[in-house]
Every structure is written in structure tokens, then in C-alpha cells.
Write a protein that holds these residues in place. Structure first.
Motif, PDB file in Angstrom:
ATOM      1  N   PRO A 182      -1.131 -13.428   3.661  1.00 35.87           N
ATOM      2  CA  PRO A 182      -1.468 -13.253   5.082  1.00 35.87           C
ATOM      3  C   PRO A 182      -2.497 -12.143   5.316  1.00 35.87           C
ATOM      4  O   PRO A 182      -3.430 -12.309   6.101  1.00 35.87           O
ATOM      5  CB  PRO A 182      -0.115 -12.906   5.723  1.00 35.87           C
ATOM      6  CG  PRO A 182       0.896 -13.542   4.821  1.00 35.87           C
ATOM      7  CD  PRO A 182       0.315 -13.381   3.431  1.00 35.87           C
ATOM      8  N   GLY A 183      -2.357 -11.027   4.620  1.00 30.89           N
ATOM      9  CA  GLY A 183      -3.310  -9.932   4.787  1.00 30.89           C
ATOM     10  C   GLY A 183      -4.711 -10.321   4.344  1.00 30.89           C
ATOM     11  O   GLY A 183      -5.704  -9.950   4.974  1.00 30.89           O
ATOM     12  N   ALA A 184      -4.790 -11.100   3.265  1.00 28.02           N
ATOM     13  CA  ALA A 184      -6.105 -11.524   2.767  1.00 28.02           C
ATOM     14  C   ALA A 184      -6.777 -12.473   3.760  1.00 28.02           C
ATOM     15  O   ALA A 184      -7.982 -12.389   4.007  1.00 28.02           O
ATOM     16  CB  ALA A 184      -5.948 -12.203   1.401  1.00 28.02           C
TER      17      ALA A 184
ATOM     18  N   GLN B  22      -9.982 -11.032  11.212  1.00 20.63           N
ATOM     19  CA  GLN B  22     -10.066  -9.889  12.113  1.00 20.63           C
ATOM     20  C   GLN B  22     -11.510  -9.419  12.215  1.00 20.63           C
ATOM     21  O   GLN B  22     -12.007  -9.117  13.302  1.00 20.63           O
ATOM     22  CB  GLN B  22      -9.182  -8.737  11.611  1.00 20.63           C
ATOM     23  CG  GLN B  22      -7.700  -8.938  11.857  1.00 20.63           C
ATOM     24  CD  GLN B  22      -7.314  -8.745  13.319  1.00 20.63           C
ATOM     25  OE1 GLN B  22      -8.140  -8.427  14.151  1.00 20.63           O
ATOM     26  NE2 GLN B  22      -6.044  -8.973  13.621  1.00 20.63           N
TER      27      GLN B  22
ATOM     28  N   ARG C  92       2.296   2.120   3.508  1.00 18.21           N
ATOM     29  CA  ARG C  92       3.387   1.243   3.941  1.00 18.21           C
ATOM     30  C   ARG C  92       4.671   1.597   3.203  1.00 18.21           C
ATOM     31  O   ARG C  92       5.745   1.703   3.790  1.00 18.21           O
ATOM     32  CB  ARG C  92       3.032  -0.231   3.673  1.00 18.21           C
ATOM     33  CG  ARG C  92       4.157  -1.129   4.132  1.00 18.21           C
ATOM     34  CD  ARG C  92       3.953  -2.610   3.857  1.00 18.21           C
ATOM     35  NE  ARG C  92       5.132  -3.324   4.345  1.00 18.21           N
ATOM     36  CZ  ARG C  92       5.547  -4.488   3.904  1.00 18.21           C
ATOM     37  NH1 ARG C  92       4.869  -5.118   2.969  1.00 18.21           N
ATOM     38  NH2 ARG C  92       6.630  -5.040   4.385  1.00 18.21           N
TER      39      ARG C  92
ATOM     40  N   GLU D 249      -6.134 -12.553   6.912  1.00 19.30           N
ATOM     41  CA  GLU D 249      -6.313 -11.864   8.174  1.00 19.30           C
ATOM     42  C   GLU D 249      -7.509 -10.911   8.148  1.00 19.30           C
ATOM     43  O   GLU D 249      -8.206 -10.768   9.160  1.00 19.30           O
ATOM     44  CB  GLU D 249      -5.037 -11.073   8.475  1.00 19.30           C
ATOM     45  CG  GLU D 249      -4.895 -10.730   9.901  1.00 19.30           C
ATOM     46  CD  GLU D 249      -3.489 -11.023  10.392  1.00 19.30           C
ATOM     47  OE1 GLU D 249      -2.993 -12.145  10.182  1.00 19.30           O
ATOM     48  OE2 GLU D 249      -2.895 -10.122  10.963  1.00 19.30           O
ATOM     49  N   GLY D 250      -7.738 -10.292   6.999  1.00 12.79           N
ATOM     50  CA  GLY D 250      -8.843  -9.342   6.921  1.00 12.79           C
ATOM     51  C   GLY D 250     -10.139  -9.975   7.373  1.00 12.79           C
ATOM     52  O   GLY D 250     -10.865  -9.413   8.208  1.00 12.79           O
TER      53      GLY D 250
ATOM     54  N   THR E 257       0.865  -1.176   0.000  1.00 16.16           N
ATOM     55  CA  THR E 257       0.000   0.000   0.000  1.00 16.16           C
ATOM     56  C   THR E 257       0.903   1.228   0.000  1.00 16.16           C
ATOM     57  O   THR E 257       2.063   1.162   0.404  1.00 16.16           O
ATOM     58  CB  THR E 257      -0.879   0.047   1.252  1.00 16.16           C
ATOM     59  OG1 THR E 257      -0.029   0.097   2.404  1.00 16.16           O
ATOM     60  CG2 THR E 257      -1.787  -1.188   1.336  1.00 16.16           C
TER      61      THR E 257
ATOM     62  N   THR F  52      -5.670 -12.580  14.599  1.00 17.11           N
ATOM     63  CA  THR F  52      -4.704 -12.617  13.505  1.00 17.11           C
ATOM     64  C   THR F  52      -4.738 -14.031  12.914  1.00 17.11           C
ATOM     65  O   THR F  52      -5.262 -14.964  13.546  1.00 17.11           O
ATOM     66  CB  THR F  52      -3.269 -12.344  13.991  1.00 17.11           C
ATOM     67  OG1 THR F  52      -2.862 -13.429  14.839  1.00 17.11           O
ATOM     68  CG2 THR F  52      -3.176 -11.034  14.761  1.00 17.11           C
ATOM     69  N   HIS F  53      -4.140 -14.190  11.704  1.00 19.26           N
ATOM     70  CA  HIS F  53      -4.116 -15.538  11.148  1.00 19.26           C
ATOM     71  C   HIS F  53      -3.309 -16.482  12.027  1.00 19.26           C
ATOM     72  O   HIS F  53      -3.686 -17.635  12.220  1.00 19.26           O
ATOM     73  CB  HIS F  53      -3.556 -15.560   9.723  1.00 19.26           C
ATOM     74  CG  HIS F  53      -3.482 -16.956   9.187  1.00 19.26           C
ATOM     75  ND1 HIS F  53      -2.301 -17.648   9.077  1.00 19.26           N
ATOM     76  CD2 HIS F  53      -4.462 -17.811   8.822  1.00 19.26           C
ATOM     77  CE1 HIS F  53      -2.562 -18.860   8.646  1.00 19.26           C
ATOM     78  NE2 HIS F  53      -3.850 -18.992   8.475  1.00 19.26           N
TER      79      HIS F  53
ATOM     80  N   GLN G 119       3.727 -12.044   0.301  1.00 14.72           N
ATOM     81  CA  GLN G 119       3.453 -10.737   0.902  1.00 14.72           C
ATOM     82  C   GLN G 119       1.959 -10.467   1.083  1.00 14.72           C
ATOM     83  O   GLN G 119       1.557  -9.789   2.020  1.00 14.72           O
ATOM     84  CB  GLN G 119       4.076  -9.628   0.051  1.00 14.72           C
ATOM     85  CG  GLN G 119       5.603  -9.618   0.141  1.00 14.72           C
ATOM     86  CD  GLN G 119       6.233  -8.534  -0.726  1.00 14.72           C
ATOM     87  OE1 GLN G 119       5.598  -8.018  -1.631  1.00 14.72           O
ATOM     88  NE2 GLN G 119       7.476  -8.214  -0.452  1.00 14.72           N
ATOM     89  N   LEU G 120       1.144 -11.001   0.165  1.00 12.99           N
ATOM     90  CA  LEU G 120      -0.268 -10.601   0.169  1.00 12.99           C
ATOM     91  C   LEU G 120      -1.214 -11.599   0.817  1.00 12.99           C
ATOM     92  O   LEU G 120      -2.278 -11.218   1.319  1.00 12.99           O
ATOM     93  CB  LEU G 120      -0.728 -10.336  -1.272  1.00 12.99           C
ATOM     94  CG  LEU G 120      -0.039  -9.163  -1.958  1.00 12.99           C
ATOM     95  CD1 LEU G 120      -0.407  -9.118  -3.432  1.00 12.99           C
ATOM     96  CD2 LEU G 120      -0.413  -7.850  -1.287  1.00 12.99           C
TER      97      LEU G 120
END
Lengths: 168, 168
Positions: free
Chosen positions: B26-28, B34, A73, B30-31, A70, B40-41, B23-24
Motif C-alpha cells: 500500500p505504501g509503495a 500522493q 513507526r 500510495e507514494g 520505518t 490515497t490508494h 504491509q509494504l
């Protein structure tokens, strides 16, 4: 929601491997980079992308797309790299509202010095243990997963397949 | 070091995809977690592993191996989960020097509530877009990479191949 089937045994095994790689690979890449160049992997990756750009310069928005980050970041990381004299920010000459990031000579020297060790690490953990066929499989699997992670289709990691139709 | 060849075009493409997934993803994951469960994952993954253990209990060392974590990192996360009443720690009855982590009833309820949404997310980003053949390829590729990331051979993610000879 309740209709989603659970992972079967084959899927679960593949999933546990993928999760473990996702959790462990960054640390493995980072250990070597921290020791050799005091860089996180994301910092190295950002400098490496800039080193290959025309005039070693990219708009911040393009750099974010190239680093899967992003803009907030990326801005945070670029500020740290600027403090170390590795990157310089400035207004874009062709669009005064946009900001460019430029790799300095010191930044170039850091990338050039870190690259051979980093490539060796990447080979050791990934390409030395995969067959050429598996490299192609990894490419295809990564492409399919990435398309779900990047619905706005903005990541540079998918540039070469951007205009190809989605499979299935 | 200087003899390490650079990545060729095919390797670089596969590498950029892998990096982007790492990179991406974990965020997907986690969203959704959360939003649905304030986890968190890594917290979800830890609770899920405990939920499948006998008596929902594991030694901290075994739990670290199952979650690809160092013991300090795991201890930090378990402390947070304990504060929320989802996990309880106590001495191991068969080895007083060891510590067990136990999933509480409240922890069980959180996993059970979060699991369907999480499985749907995993399917959407990974298994819905891979062929059955690619699931097997992902398993094999992940196994080979993990073996380089886990030289002490302690991760549970490799349990089923631990005694198999290394390929190549």
C-alpha cells in the motif's frame, strides 16, 4: 509513461484479488488479536519477533528491518508497548549509541497466550485453503514482489534469498 | 485451540513474505499517487471503480462491495472526495432510500491523469516481476484466501467465481 500497457484481463483479475487480500487480511488478523490480547497485528508481530531473538532482545534498527517498519513507526509502537510493560528499551551494551528493545516477562506471557489463537487464524485464512504446491508458489511470488518493494535489501523477510541472483 | 499445529518452515517463509507484501505494497502504491494526484490508494481505487460504472454512478452499497470497504469507511472517504469536487452524492432515482455516488467531470479528469502513472507502478512492483504462469497462480491463491475473508460472499473481487463450488 503513456507507453505503459494497461493490465490485460488476467492481470486485472489477479490484481483485484491481491488488492482485496491486502485490504482485508490485516483486519481479519487483527479482529482476533484485539479480542484475545488487545494487540494490533503489528504489535503482535513485533512481540513475536522479539520472543524469538537471542535473550529476547534486538537493536531497534534490526527490529525495524524484521517488522517491515520505518524506525519512527516502530519507535511509536514500542513506546505504546513499553507503557503496557511488555517491552523495555535500553542502551545497547556493545554500542552505547544504539538502543535495544527487550521483551519483558509480561510481554513474553502475552505472546505465549496469544500465539495459539493467532496461528489458528492464520491457518484458517491462508494455509488451510492452499495446497502445499500453492504455499511454494506464494513464497516465490512474494519474494519477487518484495524485492521491488525493498530496493535497499534490508528486510529480514528476504534474508534467506538475499544472496541469490535476481530472477529474469 | 491447543491442537492447531504451528507453521512449518515452508509455511512460515511464505507467511513472512505475504505479511511483508501486505504491509509494504500500500505504501509503495500510495507514494506515487500522493505525489502525482494527492490521492490515497483507496481514494484512487474508489474513483477508478466509479469511472468504469454505467454513467459513472454506483449505489454506495455496491461501491462498498467493489472497494472491499465497510459502508462507514466508504462514506468517510466519499465525503472527502466530495469536498474536493471529485464525487457527488444524491438519492438513487429508482430507490429514494438509497444513495448514489457519481464521478464528476473533475473526478474523471483526476482519474484519467493519474491512471498511467499508477499502472506503471503496479507493473513495476507486481506484473513486471511475475511470469504469466505466476499471474494465474496469484489469481488462484488470492481467490482461495478471499473466500475465507468474505464469508458473506459480497465482494465484487470474487464476482467471476461466485457461483463456482469451493475447492478442496
Amino acid at each position: 509513461m503513456s507507453e505503459t500497457p494497461w493490465l490485460d484481463e488476467r492481470e486485472m483479475r489477479a490484481w483485484l484479488r491481491l488488492i482485496a487480500v491486502v485490504q482485508l487480511l490485516p483486519g481479519a488478523l487483527e479482529g482476533e488479536l484485539q479480542q484475545d490480547a488487545q494487540l494490533t497485528h503489528f504489535e503482535y508481530f513485533t512481540l513475536a519477533i522479539l520472543s524469538e531473538a537471542p535473550e529476547r532482545t534486538l537493536r531497534m534498527t534490526a527490529l525495524a528491518d524484521s517488522t517491515n517498519a520505518t524506525l519512527p513507526r516502530l519507535s511509536h509502537v514500542i513506546r505504546r508497548l513499553e507503557d503496557r510493560g511488555l517491552v523495555r528499551r535500553g542502551p545497547c551494551p556493545t554500542d552505547g549509541r544504539a538502543t535495544n528493545a527487550h521483551l519483558t516477562e509480561a510481554g513474553w506471557d502475552v505472546v505465549v497466550a496469544a500465539a495459539p489463537g493467532h496461528v489458528a487464524t492464520v491457518r484458517r485464512h491462508v494455509f488451510d485453503v492452499l495446497t502445499p504446491e500453492q504455499v511454494g508458489q506464494l513464497d516465490a511470488i512474494g519474494t519477487s514482489i518484495l524485492r521491488t518493494l525493498d530496493p535497499e535489501n534490508r528486510l529480514s523477510a528476504l534474508d534467506d534469498v538475499r544472496d541469490q541472483p535476481l530472477p529474469r
